[in-house]
Design a protein around this motif. Sequence first.
Motif, mmCIF file in Angstrom:
data_model
loop_
_atom_site.group_PDB
_atom_site.id
_atom_site.type_symbol
_atom_site.label_atom_id
_atom_site.label_comp_id
_atom_site.label_asym_id
_atom_site.label_seq_id
_atom_site.Cartn_x
_atom_site.Cartn_y
_atom_site.Cartn_z
ATOM 1 N N ALA A 51 0.899 -1.171 -0.004
ATOM 2 C CA ALA A 51 -0.210 -0.176 0.062
ATOM 3 C C ALA A 51 1.032 1.062 -0.210
ATOM 4 N N PRO A 52 0.722 2.124 -0.980
ATOM 5 C CA PRO A 52 1.554 3.458 -1.055
ATOM 6 C C PRO A 52 1.250 4.363 0.126
ATOM 7 N N CYS A 53 2.407 5.012 0.428
ATOM 8 C CA CYS A 53 2.088 6.308 1.214
ATOM 9 C C CYS A 53 1.649 7.437 0.469
ATOM 10 N N LYS A 54 0.952 8.248 1.173
ATOM 11 C CA LYS A 54 -0.047 9.360 0.460
ATOM 12 C C LYS A 54 0.359 10.560 0.777
ATOM 13 N N ALA A 55 0.370 11.621 -0.160
ATOM 14 C CA ALA A 55 0.458 13.028 -0.079
ATOM 15 C C ALA A 55 -0.475 13.758 -0.693
ATOM 16 N N PHE A 56 -0.977 15.000 0.012
ATOM 17 C CA PHE A 56 -2.069 15.559 -0.619
ATOM 18 C C PHE A 56 -1.942 17.384 -0.165
ATOM 19 N N ARG A 57 -2.238 18.179 -1.381
ATOM 20 C CA ARG A 57 -2.012 19.470 -0.872
ATOM 21 C C ARG A 57 -3.183 20.309 -1.891
ATOM 22 N N GLN A 58 -3.708 21.160 -1.546
ATOM 23 C CA GLN A 58 -4.472 22.145 -2.236
ATOM 24 C C GLN A 58 -4.131 23.261 -2.555
ATOM 25 N N ALA A 59 -4.114 23.885 -3.710
ATOM 26 C CA ALA A 59 -3.724 25.056 -4.452
ATOM 27 C C ALA A 59 -4.251 26.145 -3.852
ATOM 28 N N PRO A 60 -3.806 27.276 -3.960
ATOM 29 C CA PRO A 60 -4.339 28.428 -3.191
ATOM 30 C C PRO A 60 -5.476 29.518 -4.260
ATOM 31 N N VAL A 71 4.462 16.129 -4.433
ATOM 32 C CA VAL A 71 3.399 16.806 -4.220
ATOM 33 C C VAL A 71 3.876 18.514 -4.171
ATOM 34 N N ASP A 72 4.905 18.678 -3.445
ATOM 35 C CA ASP A 72 5.366 19.951 -3.209
ATOM 36 C C ASP A 72 5.888 20.663 -4.742
ATOM 37 N N ARG A 73 6.346 19.804 -5.529
ATOM 38 C CA ARG A 73 6.917 20.197 -6.765
ATOM 39 C C ARG A 73 5.743 20.507 -7.861
ATOM 40 N N LEU A 74 4.779 19.859 -7.666
ATOM 41 C CA LEU A 74 3.401 20.055 -8.355
ATOM 42 C C LEU A 74 2.689 21.327 -7.604
ATOM 43 N N ILE A 75 2.453 21.314 -6.656
ATOM 44 C CA ILE A 75 1.758 22.651 -6.178
ATOM 45 C C ILE A 75 2.746 23.964 -6.400
ATOM 46 N N GLY A 76 3.925 23.670 -6.566
ATOM 47 C CA GLY A 76 4.795 24.788 -6.942
ATOM 48 C C GLY A 76 4.629 25.248 -8.411
ATOM 49 N N ALA A 77 4.432 24.123 -9.143
ATOM 50 C CA ALA A 77 4.045 24.225 -10.637
ATOM 51 C C ALA A 77 2.913 25.121 -11.032
ATOM 52 N N ILE A 78 1.689 24.608 -10.205
ATOM 53 C CA ILE A 78 0.607 25.226 -10.277
ATOM 54 C C ILE A 78 0.613 26.566 -9.778
ATOM 55 N N THR A 102 -7.196 21.362 -21.326
ATOM 56 C CA THR A 102 -5.756 20.924 -21.079
ATOM 57 C C THR A 102 -5.138 20.907 -22.445
ATOM 58 N N GLY A 103 -5.747 21.360 -23.194
ATOM 59 C CA GLY A 103 -5.126 21.522 -24.819
ATOM 60 C C GLY A 103 -4.426 22.881 -25.003
ATOM 61 N N ALA A 104 -4.698 23.799 -24.094
ATOM 62 C CA ALA A 104 -3.841 25.107 -24.176
ATOM 63 C C ALA A 104 -2.998 25.080 -22.635
ATOM 64 N N GLU A 105 -2.048 26.231 -22.866
ATOM 65 C CA GLU A 105 -1.327 26.390 -21.601
ATOM 66 C C GLU A 105 -2.133 27.196 -20.599
ATOM 67 N N PRO A 106 -1.902 27.132 -19.302
ATOM 68 C CA PRO A 106 -0.588 26.377 -18.744
ATOM 69 C C PRO A 106 -0.963 24.780 -18.587
ATOM 70 N N CYS A 107 -2.113 24.403 -18.689
ATOM 71 C CA CYS A 107 -2.624 23.064 -18.365
ATOM 72 C C CYS A 107 -1.815 22.224 -19.130
ATOM 73 N N ARG A 108 -1.563 22.214 -20.350
ATOM 74 C CA ARG A 108 -1.050 21.605 -21.048
ATOM 75 C C ARG A 108 0.358 20.923 -20.405
ATOM 76 N N SER A 109 1.229 22.107 -19.919
ATOM 77 C CA SER A 109 2.523 21.757 -19.303
ATOM 78 C C SER A 109 2.193 21.154 -18.071
ATOM 79 N N LEU A 110 1.384 21.467 -17.047
ATOM 80 C CA LEU A 110 1.132 20.794 -16.055
ATOM 81 C C LEU A 110 0.871 19.393 -15.933
ATOM 82 N N TYR A 111 -0.104 19.138 -16.763
ATOM 83 C CA TYR A 111 -0.308 17.772 -17.223
ATOM 84 C C TYR A 111 0.859 16.807 -17.763
ATOM 85 N N ARG A 112 1.575 17.574 -18.623
ATOM 86 C CA ARG A 112 2.638 16.832 -19.193
ATOM 87 C C ARG A 112 3.826 16.443 -18.056
#
Length: 512
Positions: A191-200, A264-271, A210-220
């Motif tokens: 079973a995996p360890c979990k991490a969760f954070r909400q954006a501001p 999670v920290d890396r992705l929240i930073g990107a958002i 998601t076909g346009a920026e910035p979502c395209r890069s976030l999901y890539r």
Amino acid sequence: MTRIAIAGFQHETNTFATGKAGFHEFDIADSWPGLLAGEAVIAQTLGLNLPVAGFAAAARRAHGVELVPLMWCAAEPSGHVTDEAFERIAGMLIDGLRRAGRIDGLYLDLHGAMVTESHDDGEGELLRRLRAELGGALPIVASLDLHANVTPAMVGHATALTLYRTYPHLDMAASGARCLPILMRAIEGAAPCKAFRQAPYLIPLHAQFTGAEPCRSLYRALEEFGGEGVSADIALGFTAADIFDAGPSVVAYAPDQAVADAVVDRLIGAIAAAEGAFDCGMLSPAEAVRVAMANRGDRPVVIADVQDNPGAGASSDSTGLLAALVAEGAEGAVLGLLNDPEMAARAHAAGLGEVIAGPLGGKSGLPGQAPFEGRFRVEALSDGQCRFTGEMYGGGIAVLGPTAVLRVEDARADVRVVVGSHRSQCLDRAIFTHIGIDPSRQRIVAVKSTAHFRADFDPIAAQTLIAAAPGGFPCDLAAIPYRRLRPGVRLGPCGPCSQGMVQYQKSTGRVP
């Protein structure tokens, strides 16, 4: 043999909408099948772009997996799910588990933005009950919609979550399939360890494409996480749910907690870094029509009536864009799908070629909404059985009810309206083609959709415009009267901060 129970219970709740989702709405077929039980869960979703179908297909390819289908249902987005419907369907699911015998894991096809009359976090409450029934050790993995408002309860009660990564949702089946290896590892004891954070900040849905920026890069960026038991997903949130936890968030899973936290920290930073890059602009209906009329190419301009999207709980009967098309003298324009059972029935009673007069649309009772008064020639009729052909829903059958093409009898404009009897998002060209209209041959195509239409309509469009006609799905987030949203979250990228919960507490004297 590993035995995995599978079930689904989907609803996207617009807490600002008027109508509610009772058991009947989950029982009937609309854009998706009606309520399914037992083997029908697999048989009647086979080949469809649905998470449960994707999971079942992946399990059939796996060795030593037996599926135990329990039930599956979904209702068109609307206002709150009634307590009666939630209790009845949750009870069906738990009863199915009790009859299933030994199971090693549970897969769930959920949405992630369900709000009931009594529970702001419908999925969190459902998962809580399932966890209480199954115990803390049995793995539960669920797939969620990209628009999920993920909550701490969802993350806490589920072993793991996956989310769609495209909007339009072209990967629903793939998201379900991604749950299988995660669930199998958990069944085997990893079973995996979990991490969760909400954006501001919140993101309006028309800016979540998601076909346009910035979502395209976030999901890539998510493609970097997929090995060594590491996975991550981004939820962009559903803004029409006035709940504490509405908004974007990130979940990550890994064998090691430090790795999950770092992802999670890396992705929240990107958002956070992308906040200023979202295009949240909208044109007035008149502006959109004038821009569309200026097009001189041989392909149509598509205008999205984003705030009257039934796929986000709106009534699909507002007339602001229709009025603008007529007032601006639009030529070669079609609009769909406008929900008006009364006028559709009158068209069928009158017959082809006849002219009927009266109020079209605008009957939902929403503030500021009014019918379009006029005379309309009946150009085509249909029973509303519409087989989708586009990539997102291809192969599925929409049940639109009695449907008609009505031409507005007005010398100033050339405008036709596809009028149906059931709410259905205009996300597939079949809404038009099934009743004799080729949208690629029109000058202007107006669709009641927010972004799902892009998969099937963008390929034929010279230009796609976003119009802010009044409707039941507000996209100007700073104008939404949030009362329960957590304070401090920004109402749109770079927008003002929410005072929702503060206002709620001041007006009620209590914390919900």
